[in-house]
Design a protein around this motif. Structure first.
Motif, short mmCIF file in Angstrom:
data_model
loop_
_atom_site.label_atom_id
_atom_site.label_comp_id
_atom_site.label_asym_id
_atom_site.label_seq_id
_atom_site.Cartn_x
_atom_site.Cartn_y
_atom_site.Cartn_z
N ASP A 161 44.78 50.62 34.56
CA ASP A 161 44.78 49.24 35.25
C ASP A 161 43.52 48.69 35.63
OD1 ASP A 161 47.63 49.66 35.35
OD2 ASP A 161 47.26 50.82 37.20
N TYR A 162 43.24 47.38 35.00
CA TYR A 162 42.13 46.42 34.93
C TYR A 162 41.76 46.27 36.52
CZ TYR A 162 45.38 42.81 35.04
OH TYR A 162 46.43 41.86 35.33
N PRO A 163 42.82 46.08 37.44
CA PRO A 163 42.19 45.71 38.84
C PRO A 163 41.22 46.68 39.33
CG PRO A 163 44.78 45.17 38.28
CD PRO A 163 44.35 46.08 37.24
N ASP A 164 41.53 48.04 39.11
CA ASP A 164 40.80 49.03 39.78
C ASP A 164 39.25 48.96 39.07
OD1 ASP A 164 42.99 50.13 40.81
OD2 ASP A 164 43.46 51.48 38.85
N GLY A 213 42.39 39.02 33.48
CA GLY A 213 42.92 40.18 34.63
C GLY A 213 41.72 40.76 35.51
N ILE A 214 40.73 41.20 34.64
CA ILE A 214 39.55 41.97 35.14
C ILE A 214 38.69 41.05 35.97
CG2 ILE A 214 37.84 42.13 33.24
CD1 ILE A 214 37.37 45.18 33.90
N SER A 215 38.58 39.98 35.62
CA SER A 215 37.79 38.83 36.35
C SER A 215 38.41 38.40 37.43
CB SER A 215 37.37 37.71 35.39
OG SER A 215 38.57 36.92 34.97
N ILE A 216 39.66 38.10 37.31
CA ILE A 216 40.56 38.01 38.67
C ILE A 216 40.41 38.78 39.73
CG2 ILE A 216 42.94 37.54 39.50
CD1 ILE A 216 43.55 35.94 37.04
N ALA A 217 40.40 40.36 39.16
CA ALA A 217 40.36 41.24 40.33
C ALA A 217 38.97 41.44 40.90
CB ALA A 217 40.79 42.62 39.47
#
Length: 147
Positions: free
Chosen positions: A41-44, A70-74
């Motif tokens: 999961d990219y958010p982690d 996604g990873i930049s948003i997280a």
């Protein structure tokens, strides 16, 4: 300068390529994963990269997932992080020059290896201009404070 690098499975190949390049140039790299093609999961990874910068364990970051979105948003959910999703040399330069981005984000399934290296070099070698741009960053920090 210590650079934290993170990706999900969609950005793994590009992360490893950039990491190898930067190590060869003498940069101090903190690779916080992922290190396999197994779905994660990219958010982690975005969050953890941001925390490494905010905790002083790294100066800048380079992160990627399949699209980079996604990873930049997280990462941007971490207070004080300015992660910029870039797709070319111009945006890699401007994110540092005008926005003093502390994380460069890219799409591992979008950006080719040659362009990625040029973007990373541009990002790392561009100085923040300050001045009117600092005023704008201060406004972004104020938004963070207000919630």
């Amino acid at each position: 300068m210590r650079i934290v690098m993170a990706s999900d499975h969609g950005g793994l190949e590009l992360k490893d390529f950039i990491k190898s390049y930067l190590l060869g140039k003498g940069y101090d790299i903190l690779d916080i994963g992922t290190n396999s093609e197994e779905s994660v999961d990219y958010p982690d990874y975005g969050k953890n990269a941001g925390l490494k910068i905010m905790n002083g364990e790294a100066d800048l970051g380079i992160i990627m997932c399949g699209s980079g979105i996604g990873i930049s948003i997280a990462a941007n959910k971490v207070k004080g992080i300015r992660a910029a999703l870039c797709h070319d040399i111009y945006t890699a330069r401007m994110c540092k020059q005008h926005n003093n981005a502390n994380i460069l984000a890219m799409g591992g399934r979008i950006i080719g290896k040659g362009l990625a290296i040029e973007m990373v070099e541009t990002y790392l070698n561009t100085e923040f201009e300050g001045g009117r741009h600092q005023r704008r960053i201060d406004k972004i920090h104020k938004i963070e404070q207000e919630g």
